[in-house]
Design an enzyme around this catalytic site. Structure first.
Site, PDB file in Angstrom:
ATOM      1  N   HIS A 209       6.697  -0.809 -19.972  1.00  0.00           N
ATOM      2  CA  HIS A 209       5.454  -1.290 -19.379  1.00  0.00           C
ATOM      3  C   HIS A 209       4.370  -0.216 -19.388  1.00  0.00           C
ATOM      4  O   HIS A 209       3.296  -0.400 -18.815  1.00  0.00           O
ATOM      5  CB  HIS A 209       5.767  -1.726 -17.930  1.00  0.00           C
ATOM      6  CG  HIS A 209       4.730  -2.586 -17.301  1.00  0.00           C
ATOM      7  ND1 HIS A 209       4.047  -2.216 -16.152  1.00  0.00           N
ATOM      8  CD2 HIS A 209       4.233  -3.811 -17.638  1.00  0.00           C
ATOM      9  CE1 HIS A 209       3.205  -3.166 -15.808  1.00  0.00           C
ATOM     10  NE2 HIS A 209       3.284  -4.141 -16.686  1.00  0.00           N
ATOM     11  N   LYS A 211       1.348   2.334 -20.572  1.00  0.00           N
ATOM     12  CA  LYS A 211       0.125   2.306 -21.369  1.00  0.00           C
ATOM     13  C   LYS A 211      -0.325   3.747 -21.535  1.00  0.00           C
ATOM     14  O   LYS A 211      -0.772   4.389 -20.588  1.00  0.00           O
ATOM     15  CB  LYS A 211      -0.989   1.498 -20.693  1.00  0.00           C
ATOM     16  CG  LYS A 211      -0.676   0.018 -20.527  1.00  0.00           C
ATOM     17  CD  LYS A 211      -0.081  -0.287 -19.187  1.00  0.00           C
ATOM     18  CE  LYS A 211       0.182  -1.780 -19.042  1.00  0.00           C
ATOM     19  NZ  LYS A 211       1.046  -2.057 -17.876  1.00  0.00           N
ATOM     20  N   ASP A 216      -5.009  14.298 -30.015  1.00  0.00           N
ATOM     21  CA  ASP A 216      -5.114  15.723 -30.362  1.00  0.00           C
ATOM     22  C   ASP A 216      -4.676  16.663 -29.242  1.00  0.00           C
ATOM     23  O   ASP A 216      -5.068  17.848 -29.237  1.00  0.00           O
ATOM     24  CB  ASP A 216      -6.553  16.075 -30.762  1.00  0.00           C
ATOM     25  CG  ASP A 216      -6.966  15.443 -32.091  1.00  0.00           C
ATOM     26  OD1 ASP A 216      -6.083  14.915 -32.789  1.00  0.00           O
ATOM     27  OD2 ASP A 216      -8.166  15.468 -32.420  1.00  0.00           O
ATOM     28  N   HIS A 386      -5.799  -6.509 -11.448  1.00  0.00           N
ATOM     29  CA  HIS A 386      -4.556  -6.030 -12.055  1.00  0.00           C
ATOM     30  C   HIS A 386      -4.299  -4.543 -11.790  1.00  0.00           C
ATOM     31  O   HIS A 386      -3.308  -3.987 -12.242  1.00  0.00           O
ATOM     32  CB  HIS A 386      -4.625  -6.289 -13.573  1.00  0.00           C
ATOM     33  CG  HIS A 386      -3.341  -6.111 -14.302  1.00  0.00           C
ATOM     34  ND1 HIS A 386      -3.118  -5.061 -15.172  1.00  0.00           N
ATOM     35  CD2 HIS A 386      -2.201  -6.832 -14.302  1.00  0.00           C
ATOM     36  CE1 HIS A 386      -1.906  -5.151 -15.690  1.00  0.00           C
ATOM     37  NE2 HIS A 386      -1.324  -6.219 -15.176  1.00  0.00           N
ATOM     38  N   LYS A 388      -3.274  -0.887 -10.235  1.00  0.00           N
ATOM     39  CA  LYS A 388      -2.132  -0.367  -9.470  1.00  0.00           C
ATOM     40  C   LYS A 388      -2.546   0.989  -8.880  1.00  0.00           C
ATOM     41  O   LYS A 388      -2.440   2.023  -9.536  1.00  0.00           O
ATOM     42  CB  LYS A 388      -0.903  -0.192 -10.361  1.00  0.00           C
ATOM     43  CG  LYS A 388      -0.408  -1.500 -11.026  1.00  0.00           C
ATOM     44  CD  LYS A 388      -1.002  -1.695 -12.386  1.00  0.00           C
ATOM     45  CE  LYS A 388      -0.314  -2.797 -13.185  1.00  0.00           C
ATOM     46  NZ  LYS A 388      -0.250  -4.096 -12.611  1.00  0.00           N
ATOM     47  N   ASP A 393      -5.771   9.210   2.920  1.00  0.00           N
ATOM     48  CA  ASP A 393      -6.251  10.373   3.677  1.00  0.00           C
ATOM     49  C   ASP A 393      -7.269  11.239   2.942  1.00  0.00           C
ATOM     50  O   ASP A 393      -7.387  12.445   3.237  1.00  0.00           O
ATOM     51  CB  ASP A 393      -5.058  11.236   4.110  1.00  0.00           C
ATOM     52  CG  ASP A 393      -4.182  10.538   5.140  1.00  0.00           C
ATOM     53  OD1 ASP A 393      -4.562   9.447   5.598  1.00  0.00           O
ATOM     54  OD2 ASP A 393      -3.114  11.087   5.467  1.00  0.00           O
TER      55      ASP A 393
END
Length: 468
Positions: A209, A211, A216, A386, A388, A393
């Site tokens: 899952h 990404k 370079d 979508h 996450k 704090d």
């Protein structure tokens, strides 16, 4: 006689699976859910368990992955380490479990939504001179992939090394003709656990899952955004997808590259050397502390879940969570309740609707548990949220690919970036409050008074939450 023999065989198979559940030390909630499935869904329950239930935490998906390349070491500035004493245990936890230490001298850019993210990504790809590594759960054909195809062709002519990993299930719609075009121009392409008849049951439940883009050794990208036109065109059912991505420059790029190289070896059996190191990374005027947190089903510990729990437990003022799939474990529920009951301002931001009705019902089934502890919940109505993200704090944040559910914690390969930085944390906090202002706050009375049929749907969905 044949019917009796088949029944006996079915019972023996079911009992053997149950014994396996007990021996492997599966959580009681999951054990009960699988027992229910095995003994109440004839044949189908056993097939579901074979596809989704077997725990390979201790049976590595690839023994070759182990020790192929040592994690690049890094020594953090002692003065900076002293500044972040509150999160020293979190840093140590992640390093002990994954071997990735925190690194300073990084620059982190927040990329909100697809338009901004892809503008920065394509700019970095255009500047590539040596190599491009890409890894995506969803690599979906459309305008973006056509643009990538043209860019790759141009870069290959200039001698740039390009490697691509796509998930075999998440990118199921990727055509063989597109892959052939990539390979014909010299792009190296491998799927992660592709659909194959003989391996379908063994691989379906374990997905990559992540990404990741590394260019370079100078810049890396990660977060929730996949390669899909839905991020700027939307889709008919959910509208436009909203998400958060990161551009990272500095020593942390080497650790992102190491994650990719490890996965590349797993899918291709090709060992490639690191082309950058944290110590050789360019020094920047900014000094953001970043720690890369990978996690997968073949790890000894669920590192990302543990990092989430650590952030929750350390929160003293506020804890703001944005995630579309909040289907928490009992440990996460208790930690959030304890934080809120202890005086921490705990808020959850979820999407009003997701890409799965079953997921919607399951997420909503936990609302009462949160609300009774004083946790505030907001539902974002404008498309599909979508992202996450956790921020706490004004000091720490995590942005990445992992949801707050069993699938991300135990079955998927995921990667997050922990950011120990006041500036980034305050930006994410500001974004969170703005999104909440556009959202509908869930009221406890509305949840308590919802129709009985709705409660039934949520209750049934929640029974199977450990299996999702």
């Amino acid at each position: 006689m044949l019917e009796i023999a088949l029944i006996i065989l079915y019972i023996l198979i079911a009992l053997s699976l149950v014994i396996g559940l007990l021996i492997n030390g599966v959580k009681p909630s999951k054990t009960l859910a699988w027992l229910l499935a095995i003994f109440t869904i004839p044949v189908g329950g056993i097939l579901l368990y074979i596809m989704l239930g077997r725990n390979r935490r201790k049976k590595k998906l690839s023994q070759m992955r182990e020790g192929i390349l040592e994690v690049p070491s890094y020594s953090m500035d002692p003065a900076l380490e002293q500044m972040h004493r509150k999160y020293r245990k979190l840093m140590t936890l992640v390093e002990s479990a994954s071997h990735y230490p925190p690194t300073d001298d990084n620059v982190v850019t927040l990329l909100e939504d697809g338009k901004q993210a892809f503008h920065n990504i394509f700019q970095a790809l255009e500047d590539a001179e040596d190599y491009i590594y890409l890894q995506y759960y969803i690599f979906e054909e459309g305008e973006l992939t056509d643009k990538l195809l043209s860019l790759f062709e141009k870069k290959k002519k200039k001698g740039v090394d390009i490697k691509l990993i796509y998930d075999g299930i998440g990118s199921y719609s990727l055509s063989s003709s597109y892959i052939k075009r990539l390979k014909s121009m010299g792009v190296e392409v491998f799927p992660f656990l592709p659909f194959r008849f003989g391996r379908f049951l063994a691989s379906l439940n374990y997905r990559n899952h992540r990404k990741i883009i590394v260019v370079d050794g100078q810049v890396a990208f990660t977060g929730g955004i996949n390669i899909s036109d839905r991020y700027f065109k939307g889709d008919p059912n959910l509208g436009r997808w909203h998400d958060m991505h990161l551009a990272i420059k500095g020593p942390a790029v080497a650790h992102m590259e190491h994650v990719f190289i490890s996965d590349w070896f797993m899918v291709s059996e090709q060992k490639i050397e690191m082309r950058c190191s944290p110590d050789s990374a360019r020094k920047w005027e900014e000094d953001t502390l970043v720690q890369i947190v990978p996690s997968g089903p073949d790890d000894v510990f669920p590192t990302i879940e543990q990092s989430y729990l650590s952030i929750i437990n350390e929160a003293s003022e506020y804890l703001y969570i944005t995630n579309p799939y909040i289907i928490p474990s009992a440990e996460i529920i208790k930690a959030l309740q304890i934080a809120c009951l202890s005086g921490v301002d705990v808020r959850l931001l979820v999407s009003e609707k997701s890409d799965s009705k079953l997921v919607d019902w399951t997420v909503m089934s936990y609302f009462e548990d949160f609300l009774k502890a004083g946790i505030r919940i907001y539902q974002f109505p404008h498309g599909f949220l979508h992202s996450k993200i956790i921020v706490s704090d004004d000091e720490v944040a995590t942005v990445g690919t992992a949801n707050i559910d069993v699938r991300s914690f135990e079955h998927n390969y995921e990667v997050n970036a922990l950011i120990y930085d006041k500036t980034v944390a305050k930006k994410l906090k500001k974004n969170f409050i703005m999104d909440c202002a556009e959202s509908q706050e869930v009221q406890r009375d509305d949840i308590l008074d919802r129709p009985e049929f709705q409660k039934l749907k949520e209750g049934l969905a929640r029974v199977f939450a450990p299996l999702l």
